[in-house]
Design an enzyme around this catalytic site. Structure first.
Site, PDB file in Angstrom:
ATOM      1  N   GLY A 114       5.829  18.471  -0.116  1.00  0.00           N
ATOM      2  CA  GLY A 114       5.155  17.532  -0.991  1.00  0.00           C
ATOM      3  C   GLY A 114       3.744  17.243  -0.520  1.00  0.00           C
ATOM      4  O   GLY A 114       3.385  17.473   0.639  1.00  0.00           O
ATOM      5  N   CYS A 115       2.930  16.715  -1.427  1.00  0.00           N
ATOM      6  CA  CYS A 115       1.524  16.454  -1.099  1.00  0.00           C
ATOM      7  C   CYS A 115       1.401  15.363  -0.039  1.00  0.00           C
ATOM      8  O   CYS A 115       0.757  15.556   0.999  1.00  0.00           O
ATOM      9  CB  CYS A 115       0.751  16.096  -2.362  1.00  0.00           C
ATOM     10  SG  CYS A 115       1.529  14.818  -3.385  1.00  0.00           S
ATOM     11  N   TYR A 116       2.016  14.217  -0.289  1.00  0.00           N
ATOM     12  CA  TYR A 116       2.006  13.168   0.724  1.00  0.00           C
ATOM     13  C   TYR A 116       2.710  13.626   1.996  1.00  0.00           C
ATOM     14  O   TYR A 116       2.290  13.309   3.114  1.00  0.00           O
ATOM     15  CB  TYR A 116       2.716  11.921   0.193  1.00  0.00           C
ATOM     16  CG  TYR A 116       1.883  10.974  -0.607  1.00  0.00           C
ATOM     17  CD1 TYR A 116       0.716  10.418  -0.089  1.00  0.00           C
ATOM     18  CD2 TYR A 116       2.275  10.583  -1.885  1.00  0.00           C
ATOM     19  CE1 TYR A 116      -0.034   9.515  -0.821  1.00  0.00           C
ATOM     20  CE2 TYR A 116       1.532   9.676  -2.628  1.00  0.00           C
ATOM     21  CZ  TYR A 116       0.382   9.146  -2.093  1.00  0.00           C
ATOM     22  OH  TYR A 116      -0.358   8.247  -2.813  1.00  0.00           O
ATOM     23  N   ALA A 117       3.819  14.358   1.829  1.00  0.00           N
ATOM     24  CA  ALA A 117       4.580  14.815   2.999  1.00  0.00           C
ATOM     25  C   ALA A 117       3.740  15.721   3.885  1.00  0.00           C
ATOM     26  O   ALA A 117       3.862  15.697   5.114  1.00  0.00           O
ATOM     27  CB  ALA A 117       5.843  15.533   2.551  1.00  0.00           C
ATOM     28  N   THR A 118       2.883  16.528   3.271  1.00  0.00           N
ATOM     29  CA  THR A 118       1.977  17.376   4.041  1.00  0.00           C
ATOM     30  C   THR A 118       1.031  16.524   4.880  1.00  0.00           C
ATOM     31  O   THR A 118       0.875  16.735   6.089  1.00  0.00           O
ATOM     32  CB  THR A 118       1.178  18.289   3.096  1.00  0.00           C
ATOM     33  OG1 THR A 118       2.074  19.189   2.432  1.00  0.00           O
ATOM     34  CG2 THR A 118       0.131  19.094   3.850  1.00  0.00           C
TER      35      THR A 118
END
Length: 316
Positions: free
Chosen positions: A135-139
Site C-alpha cells: 500500500g501507499c501509506y504502508a510503503t
C-alpha cells in the site's frame, strides 16, 4: 544483446494508478501493451485518454476468463480491494506462468505471494510469479520505521495525510473536492488495512491515523518513534543514510520534506529528524507520490526485478 518483447495487460486501467501504469509501460523498451481492461472506457482508444501511449489499442471490458485467455506474459491488477481473486484464479488455471502483480490489499497477507517492497524485500525476486504491491501509506511507513526498527521502545505512531487521488475514482466524500475544500478529513483511525499490513511486515505493532486533504496527489507521513536508548540526531541521520545509500529512489533530506515537491516524482523523501528533550523520542517525516512510488512505480520496480531487468527501466 536482443531482449525479447514481453507482453503485458492491465486490468482496472480507468483509475488514476492505471493511467500511471500505462505511461510507464509506454516508456518501457521491452514491454508491449496487449490489452487494457476498463468497463467504463470499453471501445475507446487508449491514446485518447493517455498522451504517453500513441498506438491503436482500445480499452476492452474483460472478465476474468477473457483476461486469462489473452495469455499475456505479465498482468497487472489495478482493481479496487476485494476484486482480484476471480482474475487470479482464472490465470492460475489457464496460464500459471504469467507474472501477476496485484496492487490491491487482497494478497498482502498471503504467504504464497511475494511482498514487493524492493528497498526492503529485494532478496528473492528471481522467478517470482505472484507479487503483491504494498500500500501507499504502508510503503512510507515501512521505509521510515525500518532503519530504527531495532531501537523501538514501543509502537510507532504515524499521522498520515494523502491527496484525494488515494480514494480512487468512485465518487465518495474522500474524493469530493467541494467537501475537501479548506478541510482535512480523518478516517479509519484505528485498524486501517495499512496499519495491519505494516505491523505484519515489520513484526511490531504500528499505530496509524490517516487523513485526506484537498490536494490531488502525494502523501505526507509524520512518524513518532520512542527509542530504547538516547540517540543523537547525527546517529539517527546516519542510520537512514547508510540503510538507503544504494537506493536511488530514496532521498534522505535534512529538513522535513514537502508533499508539493514529491508530487509527480518516482521516489521517496525522508527527513526532518527532530529529537525531543532526552533524545529518546524522535519524529521523522516522509513524503511520496501515492500514485507512483505508492503504486505504479513500485509495480514497475517489481516487474523489472522479477524479469531480471534493471530495476529502474522505464522509471525516469
Amino acid at each position: 544483446m536482443t531482449v525479447q518483447t514481453t507482453t503485458i495487460g492491465i486490468v482496472g486501467a480507468r483509475g488514476h494508478t492505471g493511467s500511471e501504469l500505462i505511461k510507464l509501460v509506454a516508456a518501457h523498451p521491452h514491454l508491449q501493451l496487449v490489452f487494457v481492461s476498463s468497463r467504463e472506457l470499453a471501445g475507446q482508444r487508449v491514446a485518447e485518454h493517455n498522451q504517453a501511449y500513441q498506438a491503436e489499442l482500445r480499452y476492452e471490458s474483460l472478465d476474468a476468463n477473457a483476461v486469462a485467455a489473452k495469455a499475456a506474459d505479465v498482468v497487472i491488477l489495478a482493481l479496487p480491494n476485494g476484486n482480484a481473486a476471480p482474475f487470479v484464479a482464472a490465470i492460475d488455471a489457464a496460464t500459471p506462468q504469467t507474472l501477476v502483480i496485484d496492487l490491491s490489499t487482497d494478497y498482502r497477507f498471503d504467504p504464497a505471494w511475494y511482498y514487493g517492497l524492493p528497498e526492503l524485500t529485494r532478496g528473492s525476486y528471481a522467478g517470482q510469479k505472484r507479487i503483491s504491491n504494498p500500500g501507499c501509506y504502508a510503503t512510507a511507513m515501512q521505509l521510515t520505521i525500518a532503519p530504527l526498527l531495532d531501537q523501538l521502545a514501543g509502537p510507532p505512531q504515524c499521522f498520515g495525510v494523502s491527496g484525494y487521488s488515494g480514494a480512487g475514482t468512485t465518487p465518495s466524500d474522500k474524493n469530493n473536492p467541494a467537501l475537501l475544500a479548506d478541510n482535512l478529513m480523518p478516517y479509519a483511525l484505528t485498524n486501517h488495512m495499512h496499519e495491519r499490513e505494516v505491523s505484519a511486515q515489520l513484526g511490531v505493532p504500528v499505530e496509524f491515523m490517516p487523513h485526506v486533504a484537498p490536494h490531488f496527489r502525494g502523501i505526507t507521513l509524520t512518524v513518532n518513534l520512542w527509542l530504547q536508548q538516547p540517540l543523537t540526531r547525527e546517529q539517527i541521520q546516519a542510520r537512514y543514510t547508510q540503510r538507503y545509500a544504494d537506493e536511488p529512489l530514496i532521498e534522505i533530506v535534512d529538513e522535513a520534506p514537502w508533499v508539493s515537491r514529491i508530487a509527480g516524482r518516482h521516489g521517496v523523501q525522508i527527513g526532518g529528524v527532530t529529537l525531543a528533550p532526552g533524545n529518546k523520542r524522535v519524529v521523522v517525516v516522509a513524503t511520496l507520490d501515492n500514485l507512483l512510488k505508492g503504486a505504479a512505480t513500485q509495480a514497475m520496480q517489481n516487474l523489472n526485478l522479477a524479469l531480471g531487468w534493471d530495476e529502474l527501466t522505464a522509471i525516469g
